[in-house]
Every structure is written in C-alpha cells, then in structure tokens.
Motif scaffolding. Structure first.
Motif, short mmCIF file in Angstrom:
data_model
loop_
_atom_site.label_atom_id
_atom_site.label_comp_id
_atom_site.label_asym_id
_atom_site.label_seq_id
_atom_site.Cartn_x
_atom_site.Cartn_y
_atom_site.Cartn_z
N PRO A 292 21.09 44.64 44.62
CA PRO A 292 22.23 45.47 45.01
C PRO A 292 23.11 45.80 43.81
O PRO A 292 22.89 45.28 42.72
N ARG A 293 24.08 46.68 44.01
CA ARG A 293 25.06 46.96 42.95
C ARG A 293 26.46 46.84 43.54
O ARG A 293 26.66 47.09 44.71
N PHE A 294 27.41 46.44 42.70
CA PHE A 294 28.80 46.35 43.16
C PHE A 294 29.73 46.34 41.96
O PHE A 294 29.28 46.19 40.82
N THR A 295 31.01 46.52 42.23
CA THR A 295 32.03 46.55 41.18
C THR A 295 33.07 45.48 41.49
O THR A 295 33.48 45.35 42.65
N LEU A 296 33.49 44.75 40.47
CA LEU A 296 34.48 43.68 40.65
C LEU A 296 35.72 43.97 39.81
O LEU A 296 35.62 44.54 38.72
N LYS A 297 36.87 43.58 40.34
CA LYS A 297 38.13 43.67 39.57
C LYS A 297 38.82 42.32 39.71
O LYS A 297 39.11 41.88 40.83
N LEU A 298 39.08 41.66 38.57
CA LEU A 298 39.67 40.32 38.61
C LEU A 298 41.10 40.37 39.13
O LEU A 298 41.92 41.15 38.65
N ARG A 299 41.39 39.53 40.13
CA ARG A 299 42.76 39.47 40.66
C ARG A 299 43.48 38.22 40.18
O ARG A 299 44.67 38.24 39.92
N GLU A 314 45.88 30.28 35.99
CA GLU A 314 45.87 30.59 34.56
C GLU A 314 46.29 32.03 34.34
O GLU A 314 46.92 32.37 33.36
N TRP A 315 45.88 32.90 35.28
CA TRP A 315 46.16 34.33 35.12
C TRP A 315 46.19 34.99 36.49
O TRP A 315 45.35 34.71 37.34
N ILE A 316 47.18 35.85 36.72
CA ILE A 316 47.26 36.62 37.97
C ILE A 316 47.51 38.07 37.59
O ILE A 316 48.33 38.35 36.71
N HIS A 317 46.81 38.97 38.24
CA HIS A 317 47.01 40.39 37.96
C HIS A 317 48.23 40.89 38.72
O HIS A 317 48.24 40.91 39.95
N LYS A 318 49.27 41.26 37.97
CA LYS A 318 50.48 41.81 38.59
C LYS A 318 50.56 43.27 38.19
O LYS A 318 50.88 43.59 37.04
#
Length: 331
Positions: A292-299, A314-318
């Motif tokens: 399969p294929r997919f796209t991820l975005k780190l939150r 450690e890290w949060i996407h704001k």
C-alpha cells in the motif's frame, strides 16, 4: 406603430454598413489595469479567464523555445542552467541539522533506545493493532502493512486499552507496536511505539491507497526481507523518526526479492511507497509499485511508551507557533 422604425436599416448605423465604411472588428485590447474578475457575467468571465491562461501558456512556451535556440546557438559557451527556486532549496536554516561527523550526535545515537537494534542485539518483532472494532478498509490496510513489514503480527482490538496491551507485548518480546486509528471507516492516524522504553510517535495519516486502488500493481509481495530507503531525514528530530522506521525492518535485506520500502520526507510529509525492481537488461531497470501507499505527518514525539495522560513530550507540532513560514521544516 412607431416601433417598426428601429432596425429597418434607415438609421446612420445601417447606412454606414451599406456603404462599407465601418471598419472590420478589431481584437479588443484591454486597458493595462483591467482584471478578468471585473467581468460580471460568470460564463463570460470563465471564458475570458481560460483565454488568458492559454495566452500565458503560449508566451511561456515561446520564451522557452527562444531560450533553447539561444543555448544551441552558443553551444559550449552557453551559461550554466539556472537552478529553479523551490520551497525545498529555499528552506529556512535549522540549527539542529545533523552534521555526519558530529561526535555528540554519534554518542547520543550509540546510547539511545534504538541502539540495541542497530548493534544487532534485538530482532524486530512488531504487533500491528487498530482502534476499537475496526471496519473493512482499516482491516485490509493492516493485513497489507503486515505483508510489507517482516515478522509482524496483526491483532484486532476489541475493548482492550493500549495501556494493558503494552505490558503483554513486552512480555512476549515484541520490539514495536503500531496502532492504526480510523475515522468514519478511513484510516487517519498511526501511533508507533518502540518497546520497552519508547519513544512513541503520533502521526496523522492521509492518502491511503490499498493494493487494488493503485494502477498497474505487481503480484503480491514475497516473503523476502525488503531493502529500506530513508530520504531527507536531516535534523535531530528527523534522525529520531528515521531510526524509528529503520528499526521496524530486519537488518539484512534479501536482495533476491528485489523489494524496497521507501520513507521519503518532503516538506515534513513522509511519503511511504513499496516497490519491486524489474531488471529488463544489465543496464535497464524499472520499478513496479506493490502497495500500500500512505502519507504521514508527525504530530508529536513522546518519551517512553504510549501514555496520553502523564507522558513527557520531546516535540509537539503546534501549527500557529511553528508554521510561520512555508519554508520552515522540522524533520
């Protein structure tokens, strides 16, 4: 009545037309400040916009042809081609970008939670599970994901809390836990937790395509261990995420299977693709997508295993604070 007078050709316009004095209709030249959006009629506006776009395209092509002819005329003396400006190569400098010779980074990576995997002390064993009572598409996605990642086992969750699953995983020597979340029957999130000590990454998942939804897919993947390619994970955070993905796959790829799993980071979106090489001759090689294929975005990236309440991040996407420039990337 008097209404019959108009339009009988007796007025000055009709007379001029008979004498042939009226000039041929010229091409309408808009004043320089004219904007298509000023046209009130929607259909007319759309038509004029299309014509304007066509004109732009013609001019662009003509300029390109002209440049090419000039280059050919100059031959070897032609100036080097200009590198086009893109969001990627205009990227805002990130001070955490990793230098390959940085001793501090090398020491950190030699002692982090993934070190046992990279030192070949552990063999990856992955549990793939879902949100509560998954629906058809998520079930199929999990099955296809387990055929991509060797030594992975799918478990469909029914009412069992993640907090209770993790100790069971650790006691059964699982090295990683993948949770696929869904919303309205569509897979929309992925939680990746490295066991036993973390870290845990939360990703937003989009553009999921299953095997049958991809055109010209090859035959089913074989049991061979795939090769893994990680592209563009350049910062400290990117390194951590890249190491997480790398540790899902066994060390020695079986090149005879010709399969390759790619995690390609571009503008902080991680694109996953699974291909097979097709060798046409000694020099020519093609690739065939298996899916399969997919796209991820780190939150977020969290220390330790999954803990939504007391977890240390450690890290949060704001978005409002971090996405100030289109050219600022974090991975």
């Amino acid at each position: 009545g008097g209404g019959s007078m108009a339009g009988d050709g007796s007025g000055p316009v009709g007379a001029a037309a008979e004498d042939g004095e009226r000039p041929a209709p010229e091409r309408v030249l808009f004043p320089p400040t004219f904007s298509v959006s000023e046209i009130k009629n929607k259909q007319r506006r759309h038509f004029m916009f299309l014509r304007w776009k066509q004109q732009q395209r013609k001019e662009k092509l003509a300029a390109k042809k002209k440049r090419r002819k000039e280059r050919e005329a100059l031959g070897d003396k032609a100036p080097p081609k200009a590198i086009p400006k893109t969001i990627e190569n205009q990227r805002v400098y990130d001070e955490t970008t990793v230098d390959p010779n940085d001793e501090e980074v090398a020491f950190d990576e030699a002692t982090d939670e993934f070190a046992p995997y990279f030192n070949r002390q552990t063999v990856p064993k992955i549990l793939i599970t879902t949100s509560d009572r998954p629906r058809g598409r998520t079930v199929r996605f999990c099955e296809q994901l387990s055929s991509v990642i060797p030594n992975s086992h799918v478990y469909y969750r029914r009412g069992l809390a993640l907090k209770r699953i993790i100790p069971q995983c650790i006691s059964r020597d699982f090295t990683d836990l993948i949770v696929i979340n869904e919303d309205r029957k569509i897979p929309n999130g992925l939680v990746l937790s490295h066991l036993p000590d973390g870290p845990t990454a939360h990703f937003r998942m989009s553009s999921v395509r299953l095997r049958k939804e991809i055109k010209r897919t090859g035959k089913e993947p074989t049991e061979h261990v795939p090769e893994v390619i990680l592209n563009n994970f350049t910062t400290r955070l990117g390194h951590s995420v890249g190491r997480m993905f790398a540790s899902l796959f066994p060390h020695d790829p079986q090149f005879i299977g010709r399969q390759v799993a790619t995690f390609h980071n571009q503008r902080d979106y991680i694109f996953f693709r699974f291909h097979r090489y097709i060798f046409k001759s000694e020099k020519k090689v093609g690739i065939q997508e298996l899916g399969p294929r997919f796209t991820l975005k780190l939150r977020s990236l969290q220390k330790g295993t999954f803990d939504s309440k007391f977890g240390e991040y450690e890290w949060i996407h704001k978005r409002r604070e971090m996405d100030t420039s289109r050219r600022k990337f974090h991975l």
